[in-house]
Design a protein around this motif. Structure first.
Motif, PDB file in Angstrom:
ATOM      1  N   PHE A   1      10.239   9.142   0.179  1.00 42.10           N
ATOM      2  CA  PHE A   1       9.090   8.063   0.016  1.00 42.10           C
ATOM      3  C   PHE A   1       9.140   6.853  -0.786  1.00 42.10           C
ATOM      4  CE2 PHE A   1       7.633  12.640   0.605  1.00 42.10           C
ATOM      5  CZ  PHE A   1       6.963  12.379   2.092  1.00 42.10           C
ATOM      6  N   ASN A   2       8.326   5.840  -0.309  1.00 42.28           N
ATOM      7  CA  ASN A   2       8.252   4.445  -1.122  1.00 42.28           C
ATOM      8  C   ASN A   2       6.887   3.902  -0.788  1.00 42.28           C
ATOM      9  OD1 ASN A   2       8.755   1.211  -0.372  1.00 42.28           O
ATOM     10  ND2 ASN A   2       9.527   2.090  -2.521  1.00 42.28           N
ATOM     11  N   ARG A   3       6.289   3.638  -1.988  1.00 41.33           N
ATOM     12  CA  ARG A   3       4.906   3.160  -1.849  1.00 41.33           C
ATOM     13  C   ARG A   3       4.824   1.731  -1.175  1.00 41.33           C
ATOM     14  NH1 ARG A   3       2.340   3.029  -7.505  1.00 41.33           N
ATOM     15  NH2 ARG A   3       0.731   2.604  -6.456  1.00 41.33           N
TER      16      ARG A   3
ATOM     17  N   GLU B   1       0.145   0.337   6.368  1.00 39.23           N
ATOM     18  CA  GLU B   1      -1.202   0.196   5.901  1.00 39.23           C
ATOM     19  C   GLU B   1      -1.769  -1.208   6.418  1.00 39.23           C
ATOM     20  OE1 GLU B   1      -3.581   2.237   5.717  1.00 39.23           O
ATOM     21  OE2 GLU B   1      -2.147   3.952   5.696  1.00 39.23           O
ATOM     22  N   ALA B   2      -0.917  -2.454   5.824  1.00 39.39           N
ATOM     23  CA  ALA B   2      -1.231  -3.687   6.066  1.00 39.39           C
ATOM     24  C   ALA B   2      -1.089  -3.934   7.367  1.00 39.39           C
ATOM     25  CB  ALA B   2      -0.422  -4.586   5.328  1.00 39.39           C
TER      26      ALA B   2
ATOM     27  N   LEU C   1      -6.016  -5.546   1.391  1.00 37.48           N
ATOM     28  CA  LEU C   1      -4.786  -6.060   0.979  1.00 37.48           C
ATOM     29  C   LEU C   1      -4.535  -6.166  -0.662  1.00 37.48           C
ATOM     30  CD1 LEU C   1      -4.580  -8.886   3.825  1.00 37.48           C
ATOM     31  CD2 LEU C   1      -3.295  -6.624   3.845  1.00 37.48           C
ATOM     32  N   ASP C   2      -5.450  -6.544  -1.176  1.00 35.98           N
ATOM     33  CA  ASP C   2      -5.167  -6.520  -2.777  1.00 35.98           C
ATOM     34  C   ASP C   2      -4.745  -5.576  -3.229  1.00 35.98           C
ATOM     35  OD1 ASP C   2      -6.017  -9.398  -2.803  1.00 35.98           O
ATOM     36  OD2 ASP C   2      -7.948  -9.130  -3.520  1.00 35.98           O
ATOM     37  N   ALA C   3      -5.428  -4.469  -2.717  1.00 37.53           N
ATOM     38  CA  ALA C   3      -5.147  -2.965  -3.393  1.00 37.53           C
ATOM     39  C   ALA C   3      -3.653  -2.339  -2.966  1.00 37.53           C
ATOM     40  CB  ALA C   3      -6.284  -1.956  -2.908  1.00 37.53           C
ATOM     41  N   LEU C   4      -3.437  -2.676  -1.660  1.00 39.53           N
ATOM     42  CA  LEU C   4      -2.013  -2.566  -1.267  1.00 39.53           C
ATOM     43  C   LEU C   4      -1.006  -3.155  -1.906  1.00 39.53           C
ATOM     44  CD1 LEU C   4      -2.761  -2.359   2.755  1.00 39.53           C
ATOM     45  CD2 LEU C   4      -2.252  -0.438   1.104  1.00 39.53           C
TER      46      LEU C   4
ATOM     47  N   THR D   1       7.232  -1.413  -6.188  1.00 37.18           N
ATOM     48  CA  THR D   1       7.977  -0.686  -5.525  1.00 37.18           C
ATOM     49  C   THR D   1       8.798  -1.277  -4.365  1.00 37.18           C
ATOM     50  OG1 THR D   1       6.550   0.252  -3.930  1.00 37.18           O
ATOM     51  CG2 THR D   1       6.737   1.301  -6.309  1.00 37.18           C
ATOM     52  N   ALA D   2       8.544  -2.582  -4.138  1.00 31.70           N
ATOM     53  CA  ALA D   2       9.344  -3.224  -2.958  1.00 31.70           C
ATOM     54  C   ALA D   2      10.857  -3.456  -3.334  1.00 31.70           C
ATOM     55  CB  ALA D   2       8.487  -4.202  -2.497  1.00 31.70           C
TER      56      ALA D   2
END
Ligand SMILES: Cc1cc2nc3c(=O)[nH]c(=O)nc-3n(C[C@H](O)[C@H](O)[C@H](O)COP(=O)(O)O)c2cc1C
Length: 192
Positions: free
Chosen positions: A128-130, A137-138, A157-160, A167-168
């Protein structure tokens, strides 16, 4: 359970059509494994399934495919499926081959029940990767920009973005960039 997948269907000209779509696992009346797809009208996936009743579900790790399909980047390498006359994604970690069993029509969102004919693994699941989850989600938000209030989109979008920043890798950054360009274009349109 609903999985976010990349659905490949067959276009009228025989080419592959790729679209992100939620695929719900179902058990068919005879006990066999199946999947429920619910494309909103209008949808090329829907038209393709009516014309040529089969599809592959592709499970990928590269979230640029989700973001790409929503931002005009639908051409990704494919190869032939084994049991059905339909393509699958060359980069799929795993894929499933399905044929339409039954359709429940609906003016807004028809329900396609598909039977699982074959599945294959091609590469290990790397974990998994956040940031990947945040991009998916975006991408869903971007697919609904015309329906959602702009301030809700901005808040989500701010929360994502927090997970993305923490982690990207390069692929997730690129996918996020494509999505943010689409959001910016939409905001411009609203201002005009
Ligand atoms: C993760 C994800 C899941 C989606 N699931 C659905 C779905 O279940 N049904 C649907 O109509 N659109 C869904 N969408 C939006 C479609 O991908 C988008 O509208 C696309 O353009 C489909 O249109 P097409 O069939 O004309 O290619 C989803 C988008 C994303 C990013």
């Amino acid at each position: 359970m609903i999985r976010e997948t990349l659905v490949v269907t067959r276009r009228a000209d025989g080419g592959a059509h790729l679209a992100p779509m939620g695929a719900q696992s179902v058990i068919l009346p005879d006990g066999a494994e199946g999947v429920l797809l619910q494309p909103f009208r209008p949808s090329a996936t829907l038209e393709n399934l009516q014309r040529w009743p089969c599809a592959t579900l592709n499970h990928v790790d590269d979230v640029r495919l989700f973001a790409g399909c929503l931002t005009g980047r639908r051409e990704w390498p494919t190869c032939e499926a084994r049991r059905i006359a339909c393509a699958r994604l060359a980069c799929a970690l795993a894929h499933e081959e399905l044929e339409v069993e039954r359709v429940e029509d609906d003016p807004q969102r028809p329900r396609f029940f598909l039977r699982l004919l074959a599945r294959a693994n091609h590469a290990p699941f790397p974990g998994f990767n956040r940031a990947k989850a945040a991009v998916i989600e975006a991408a869903i938000l971007v697919s609904r920009l015309h329906l959602l209030p702009p301030d809700k989109v901005a808040r989500e979008l701010d929360a994502l973005r927090i997970a993305l920043d923490k982690t990207a890798g390069a692929e997730e950054e690129e996918a996020w960039g494509w999505l943010m360009e689409a959001v910016a274009r939409h905001r411009e349109k609203l201002r005009a």
